[in-house]
Design a protein around this motif. Structure first.
Motif, PDB file in Angstrom:
ATOM      1  N   ALA A   1      31.402  57.517  58.266  1.00  0.00           N
ATOM      2  CA  ALA A   1      30.654  56.408  58.878  1.00  0.00           C
ATOM      3  C   ALA A   1      31.632  55.355  59.402  1.00  0.00           C
ATOM      4  O   ALA A   1      32.645  55.069  58.755  1.00  0.00           O
ATOM      5  CB  ALA A   1      29.730  55.789  57.846  1.00  0.00           C
ATOM      6  N   ARG A   2      31.330  54.842  60.566  1.00  0.00           N
ATOM      7  CA  ARG A   2      32.152  53.755  61.111  1.00  0.00           C
ATOM      8  C   ARG A   2      31.956  52.518  60.253  1.00  0.00           C
ATOM      9  O   ARG A   2      30.846  52.302  59.736  1.00  0.00           O
ATOM     10  CB  ARG A   2      31.745  53.447  62.565  1.00  0.00           C
ATOM     11  CG  ARG A   2      32.159  54.555  63.542  1.00  0.00           C
ATOM     12  CD  ARG A   2      31.384  54.468  64.831  1.00  0.00           C
ATOM     13  NE  ARG A   2      31.883  55.384  65.847  1.00  0.00           N
ATOM     14  CZ  ARG A   2      31.611  56.700  65.897  1.00  0.00           C
ATOM     15  NH1 ARG A   2      30.849  57.262  64.983  1.00  0.00           N
ATOM     16  NH2 ARG A   2      32.103  57.452  66.874  1.00  0.00           N
ATOM     17  N   PRO A   3      32.999  51.691  60.132  1.00  0.00           N
ATOM     18  CA  PRO A   3      32.808  50.465  59.353  1.00  0.00           C
ATOM     19  C   PRO A   3      31.722  49.617  59.990  1.00  0.00           C
ATOM     20  O   PRO A   3      31.628  49.541  61.224  1.00  0.00           O
ATOM     21  CB  PRO A   3      34.170  49.770  59.445  1.00  0.00           C
ATOM     22  CG  PRO A   3      35.090  50.692  60.169  1.00  0.00           C
ATOM     23  CD  PRO A   3      34.297  51.831  60.730  1.00  0.00           C
ATOM     24  N   GLY A   4      30.853  49.033  59.157  1.00  0.00           N
ATOM     25  CA  GLY A   4      29.773  48.209  59.696  1.00  0.00           C
ATOM     26  C   GLY A   4      30.326  46.911  60.266  1.00  0.00           C
ATOM     27  O   GLY A   4      31.498  46.609  60.075  1.00  0.00           O
ATOM     28  N   PRO A   5      29.452  46.156  60.971  1.00  0.00           N
ATOM     29  CA  PRO A   5      29.930  44.873  61.527  1.00  0.00           C
ATOM     30  C   PRO A   5      30.267  43.928  60.383  1.00  0.00           C
ATOM     31  O   PRO A   5      29.576  43.928  59.365  1.00  0.00           O
ATOM     32  CB  PRO A   5      28.711  44.360  62.313  1.00  0.00           C
ATOM     33  CG  PRO A   5      27.549  45.149  61.809  1.00  0.00           C
ATOM     34  CD  PRO A   5      28.059  46.420  61.202  1.00  0.00           C
ATOM     35  N   SER A   6      31.333  43.170  60.521  1.00  0.00           N
ATOM     36  CA  SER A   6      31.708  42.252  59.419  1.00  0.00           C
ATOM     37  C   SER A   6      30.665  41.120  59.356  1.00  0.00           C
ATOM     38  O   SER A   6      30.213  40.607  60.387  1.00  0.00           O
ATOM     39  CB  SER A   6      33.103  41.716  59.643  1.00  0.00           C
ATOM     40  OG  SER A   6      33.151  41.115  60.904  1.00  0.00           O
TER      41      SER A   6
END
Ligand SMILES: C[S@@+](CC[C@H](N)C(=O)[O-])C[C@H]1O[C@@H](n2cnc3c(N)ncnc32)[C@H](O)[C@@H]1O
Length: 237
Positions: A229-234
């Motif tokens: 999974a791509r890192p979520g928005p900070s």
């Protein structure tokens, strides 16, 4: 980001084999044009729009296309993109397309490294690279399809949780691919035990090169990776 690769891509494979029989030549003339993705003219491609929003699977270097045709037949709700510059292989696949009336398939008849940069981020749900040329001599390893920039591109075009399947009968290329993919932050190896890499996935059929290897009692290895999974928005506090 520039659209131009840093160095011009060099192609070391074959584009033509024996002259095509008239039936195969007819398929290239009459059936291929409607299936061909002319990406280099379009400059960009949205695979989902090609297949009315269905998931899209990509097979790179499909050879004579047995595996691609079988997957397309078994999964009519998936859209398939097949990529293969060897015209005799393309003609073999077209024979299966015609025989089985496959309507969920499009082809790119050139180097996959030209196709990948034109695909949008997270647009592909599964990728197959099966019995890719192993280039056994060390001085030719840079010709292997699996390279860090290619894995970067695969990671970009694959959506979170998408699967990347690689199979080979060449131990050196298997180790090379494992090393490169395990060292890549986007991929994780799905294997839990030896069965997972010793046995072909149950939903796949043997390719031509695989059949040849097995006939010579050479064992094959099947690697399956997931796109992390791509890192979520900070989040701001
Ligand atoms: C050893 S053959 C295997 C064919 C088939 N997958 C099989 O298992 O029978 C490798 C195929 O990959 C194709 N190929 C090699 N490099 C490629 C690239 N950069 N893009 C697309 N196809 C490629 C070659 O033309 C060749 O048909």
């Amino acid at each position: 980001m520039t659209a131009e690769p840093a160095e011009p891509l060099r192609w070391f494979g074959r584009r033509h084999g024996r002259p095509l029989r008239p039936g195969r030549a007819r398929l290239i003339e009459a059936v291929l044009p409607a299936l061909t993705l002319d990406l280099l003219a379009a400059g960009r491609l949205d695979p989902a729009s090609l297949f009315a929003g269905r998931d899209v699977w990509l097979e790179i270097g499909f050879g004579a296309g047995e595996h691609l045709a079988a997957q397309a037949k078994a999964n009519p709700d998936i859209g398939f993109i097949g990529c293969e510059p060897f015209v005799n292989g393309v003609a073999s696949l077209l024979a299966a397309v015609e025989r089985d009336g496959l309507a969920n398939l499009r082809l790119f008849t050139d180097d996959a490294r030209l196709l990948l940069p034109l695909l949008p981020e997270a647009s592909i749900a599964r990728v197959f690279v099966l019995f890719s040329d192993p280039w056994p001599k060390a001085r030719h390893w840079k010709r292997r399809f699996i390279q860090i920039p290619v894995l970067d591109e695969l990671a970009r075009v694959m959506r979170d949780g998408a699967e990347f399947r690689f199979a080979s009968d060449h131990k050196g290329y298997v180790n090379w691919t494992l090393e490169h993919a395990l060292g890549h932050p986007a991929f994780s190896w799905m294997a839990e035990g030896p069965k997972d890499w010793r046995e072909r996935p149950a939903d796949a059929i043997a390719t031509r090169y695989e059949t040849k290897a097995l006939r010579q009692a050479v064992s094959c290895v099947y690697l399956r990776f997931t796109r992390q999974a791509r890192p979520g928005p900070s989040r701001s506090p």
